[in-house]
Design an enzyme around this catalytic site. Structure first.
Site, PDB file in Angstrom:
ATOM      1  N   SER A 237     -13.813 -36.606   4.202  1.00  0.00           N
ATOM      2  CA  SER A 237     -14.538 -37.628   3.462  1.00  0.00           C
ATOM      3  C   SER A 237     -14.018 -37.839   2.001  1.00  0.00           C
ATOM      4  CB  SER A 237     -15.953 -37.294   3.502  1.00  0.00           C
ATOM      5  OG  SER A 237     -16.407 -36.247   2.615  1.00  0.00           O
ATOM      6  N   LYS A 238     -14.579 -38.993   1.528  1.00  0.00           N
ATOM      7  CA  LYS A 238     -14.316 -39.266   0.118  1.00  0.00           C
ATOM      8  C   LYS A 238     -14.672 -38.030  -0.767  1.00  0.00           C
ATOM      9  CE  LYS A 238     -13.758 -44.090   0.136  1.00  0.00           C
ATOM     10  NZ  LYS A 238     -14.714 -45.425   0.011  1.00  0.00           N
TER      11      LYS A 238
END
Length: 485
Positions: A237-238
RNA sequence: GGCCCCAUGGUCUAGUGGUUAUGACGCGGCCCUCUCAAGGCUGUAACAGGGGUUCAAAUCCCCUUGGGGCUACCA
């Protein structure tokens, strides 16, 4: 008589952000499965989260799929048998199906606020008529006792005890469906035969199977793909890639999780697809390179590994570098040019001219792994280097003797040569033979003086591109301003 | 915590009871060479642990450990 049902798969992203690598991987395998077996691929937009769904996000998803060559048969911009491929426009259908369940007595109303702690909801035993009329009540699906079994194409049989599944909400208090219910209704009404999705949905699957059964519909065949994990551990994920230790020079570097980035930074879609496919699929041979068509031809569910894989950016780059090197020179120039212009400005590039560019760019075809790298690597053709590291100066043996050599270089070679590649080669070779020195003795200091680094393409090409006057200026400046060691 | 999934080098993998355990990325070395890159050659490194089953287990079963996922009126 049994007729073979047409295979129908779906890719169902929610337009709440950019197109994630994991989503694209799911789309790719749906595509490979349906193209290799013959059938239709449906693109359904799960936009029921009004807060987070956006138009730009939808655009990004469509552009991303198009870029990679993953095409769908039914869905946005295509149409199809369903009245809409946007989940938000299908709420009436969801409600209809919910009503079937309500009428069949397989649900109950509930007005628990949720913050009542771990205590089990007891609304089932409360006055349903009163609850039904309460504006705060939701519709819960009453999970029957028993065992729910999934026969997954990738994981085999997986059993769940229904006791472990709590009665979940199918209709929110505002009358809208909840994800697990909406997917089931959509998959039923769109005639989906195979659900191919990420492993993170496996735990949701028994809920959905139970819904199919309650509605009297045969569930589709399931296939849960292994997840793509961050090399740092956990979801890709970011938030993950933003970790401080995740810097470009770290072992676990990941530049981005959205496909758009790879498109914008000069990755080739065929390389990206190849990497993604090879990440959790193998056809049992040593082959590493597959075009989309070859993947379709050779794809089989059997080749999918059940093991989650860590995203490996270095291997992606290796793939991309390979695909770049295999491009024709013309195509390399075409593809690379926009990145070149972006880095140095249109004006500066135009000033150098087309011929100059077509001499320069090919020098970098085997030196970039993705097009965006061209900018930094060619900066010195446009700007004079002014910073020289002590390490480089030392490596280049920048002493009085070397300085004298460079002075002679200026007087001798620069004076005589008209700086064509051929002339540079012969004059420099003559010079070193005459002085009885190795080529590197003079090439390296010149290279440093002219580029600011110790690594460039062949020096004859570089000097030719920089030009006689500019070369003289740079070498002079170096002689005058960089202290010997 | 509960439920579920997964387990071959640092990473992606081949392997389906008997192999000197495959290939690739990465990393190291050598060659090529004006440096870098590319290319060629080469080296490094794995069956998580413990019990079974079997003449024989990376391969089958169980436990442990480790990793991951799910557990919303998000999707």
């Amino acid at each position: 008589m049994m007729t073979e049902r047409e295979i129908r798969v779906r890719f169902a992203p929610s337009p709440t952000g950019q197109l994630h690598i994991g989503s694209v991987r799911t789309a790719l395998f749906n595509y490979l499965f349906v193209k290799s077996g013959g059938g239709k691929m449906v693109l359904r937009i799960e936009d029921t989260d009004e807060q987070r769904s956006t138009e730009e996000s939808l655009r990004t998803i469509i552009d991303g799929l198009r870029w990679l060559g993953i095409d769908w048969d039914e869905g946005p911009e295509k149409g199809g048998i369903a009245e809409s491929y946007y989940q938000s426009e299908r709420v009436e259908i969801h409600r209809e199906y919910a009503q079937k369940l309500i009428d069949a007595g397989k649900t109950y109303y509930c007005d628990c606020t949720g913050d009542e702690g771990p205590t089990t909801c007891n609304c089932k035993n409360k006055d349903q008529e009163a609850l039904k009329n309460s504006p705060n009540s939701v519709v819960r699906f009453n999970i029957p006792d028993g065992i729910t079994e999934i026969d997954d194409l990738i994981r085999g049989k997986v059993k769940f005890n229904n006791l472990d599944i709590k009665d979940f909400v199918i209709l929110k208090s505002n009358g809208n469906p909840v994800y697990n219910f909406a997917v089931v209704v959509d998959d039923i009404t769109m005639g989906i035969t195979h659900v191919i999705r990420g492993d993170d949905h496996l735990s949701n699957t028994p809920k959905q199977i139970l819904l199919y059964k309650a509605l009297g519909v045969e569930p589709p065949i399931m296939a849960h793909l292994p997840l793509i994990l961050s090399p740092l551990g956990g979801k890709l994920s970011k938030r993950q890639i933003a970790k401080p230790q995740n810097t470009p020079d770290s072992q676990n570097y990941v530049p981005a999780v959205n496909v758009e980035w790879y498109c914008e930074n000069g990755f080739l879609p065929e390389a990206f697809v190849n990497y993604l496919a090879r990440l959790c699929w193998s056809n049992g041979t040593d082959e590493e390179f597959f075009t989309l068509d070859e993947l379709i031809e050779k794809f089989s569910m059997k080749g999918i590994s059940p093991t989650a894989a860590l995203y490996d950016w270095k291997k992606l780059k290796w793939y991309n570098g390979n695909y770049i090197r295999n491009l024709s020179v013309e195509r390399f120039i075409d593809e690379c040019m926009p990145f070149f212009i972006k880095a140095h400005g249109k004006e500066a590039v135009d000033e150098k001219g087309e011929e100059w560019c077509s001499k320069l760019l090919p020098l970098y075809q085997e030196r970039v792994e993705y097009f965006a790298e061209i900018g930094d690597k060619t900066k010195f053709y446009f700007e004079r280097p002014v910073e020289f590291t002590p390490k480089d100066i030392k490596k280049v043996k920048w002493n009085d003797e070397t300085r004298d050599l460079l002075k002679e270089f200026l007087l001798d070679i620069c004076a005589k040569s008209d700086f064509t590649v051929e002339n540079l080669e012969s004059t420099i070779n003559q010079f070193t033979e005459q002085k009885e020195i190795k080529l590197g003795r003079i090439m390296q200091p010149i290279r440093l003086a002219v580029s600011g680094t110790r690594a460039t393409p062949g020096l004859y090409d570089v000097l030719n591109l920089i030009g006689k006057e500019e070369t003289i200026e740079r070498v002079k400046w170096f002689i005058d301003n960089v202290d010997v060691i």
